[in-house]
Design an enzyme around this catalytic site. Sequence first.
Site, short mmCIF file in Angstrom:
data_model
loop_
_atom_site.label_atom_id
_atom_site.label_comp_id
_atom_site.label_asym_id
_atom_site.label_seq_id
_atom_site.Cartn_x
_atom_site.Cartn_y
_atom_site.Cartn_z
N ASP A 1 0.82 -1.10 -0.10
CA ASP A 1 -0.09 0.00 -0.06
C ASP A 1 0.77 1.06 -0.09
OD1 ASP A 1 -2.36 1.40 0.47
OD2 ASP A 1 -1.67 1.90 2.30
N TYR B 1 -0.15 4.85 0.90
CA TYR B 1 -0.49 6.12 1.63
C TYR B 1 -0.51 5.79 3.12
CZ TYR B 1 -1.68 8.72 -2.57
OH TYR B 1 -1.84 9.08 -3.74
N ARG C 1 -7.49 13.61 6.18
CA ARG C 1 -7.38 11.80 5.74
C ARG C 1 -8.40 11.13 6.06
NH1 ARG C 1 -5.29 7.89 2.84
NH2 ARG C 1 -4.45 6.24 4.34
N SER D 1 -2.46 0.53 -4.77
CA SER D 1 -3.04 1.54 -4.13
C SER D 1 -4.56 2.34 -4.64
CB SER D 1 -2.15 2.88 -4.35
OG SER D 1 -2.57 4.04 -3.58
N ASN D 2 -5.22 2.80 -3.67
CA ASN D 2 -6.49 3.49 -3.98
C ASN D 2 -6.04 4.56 -4.89
OD1 ASN D 2 -8.46 1.90 -3.09
ND2 ASN D 2 -8.61 2.83 -1.03
#
Length: 219
Positions: A9, A11, A40, A115-116
Site C-alpha cells: 500500500d 498512503y 485523511r 493503491s487506491n
Amino acid sequence: MTIQALVFDVYGTLFDVHSVKEQAEALYPDHGEAISKRWREKQLEYSFLRQLNGQYVPFSQVTQDALRYTLLELKLHVTEEQITTLMETYLTLDVYPEVSSVLETMADKRLVVFSNGSHDMLDPLIEQSGLADRFEHLVSVDDIKQYKPAPASYMHALNTLGLKREEILFMSSNGWDITGAKSFGFKTAWINRNGLPVEELNLDPDRIYDDLTGITEWQ
C-alpha cells in the site's frame, strides 16, 4: 508456500500522509495538524461511501472533495489557490526513512505498489521519490474503478501479478486494508506505525510490525 511478491500500500505505508501538515500550517496557522487529521479521515470516508454507493470517481477527486469539506468544517477561508497548493503536497509526500533500504534488501522478490490512489496522484509521487525503478508495477484501483477493501480491487492486483493468493504478502499501515486483503486470501503484514489495536473483525494480520523493517524476515 513461498512468498513470491511483496505488495505495498502507499498512503501511510510508504509515504507519510501527514507530512501535508507543514504546508497546511503555512496556509492556515495553528490549524495544520487539525487539517491533516480531518482531511485523511474524510478522504477515507468518501472513498468508502463512493464504493458502497456505486459512485466512483478517481482518488484525486475524492482527496480534493475531502479537503474542501475539511476546510469548511473547520470554518477556514477557502480559495482555489489554497486548494491547489494543498493538493500538490500529495505529489511530494515524505517517504518513511526505512523504505529505501527495505526495498533494496527485498529486491530479490517481485515488488509492487497497490493503491487506491489514481495514477495522476500515484505515478508522480513514486517518480519524485526516486523509488519508481524498484517496483515492477504501480497498480491502481482506478484501472477497474473499485476501491479497496472491495474484493474486486484485490483481484485486480492478483491478476496483474499472475500468482496464487498465498504467494503474495500484502503490506499496509491501514487496519481496514489489512482486513480486506486477509479476507481475500493474501498473506498480510500490518505496518502498525501508530500502535493501534487489531481490528475486531476476526481477520487478524499474519504479522504485525512497527515499521517496514520487519518484513525483511520474509526473504
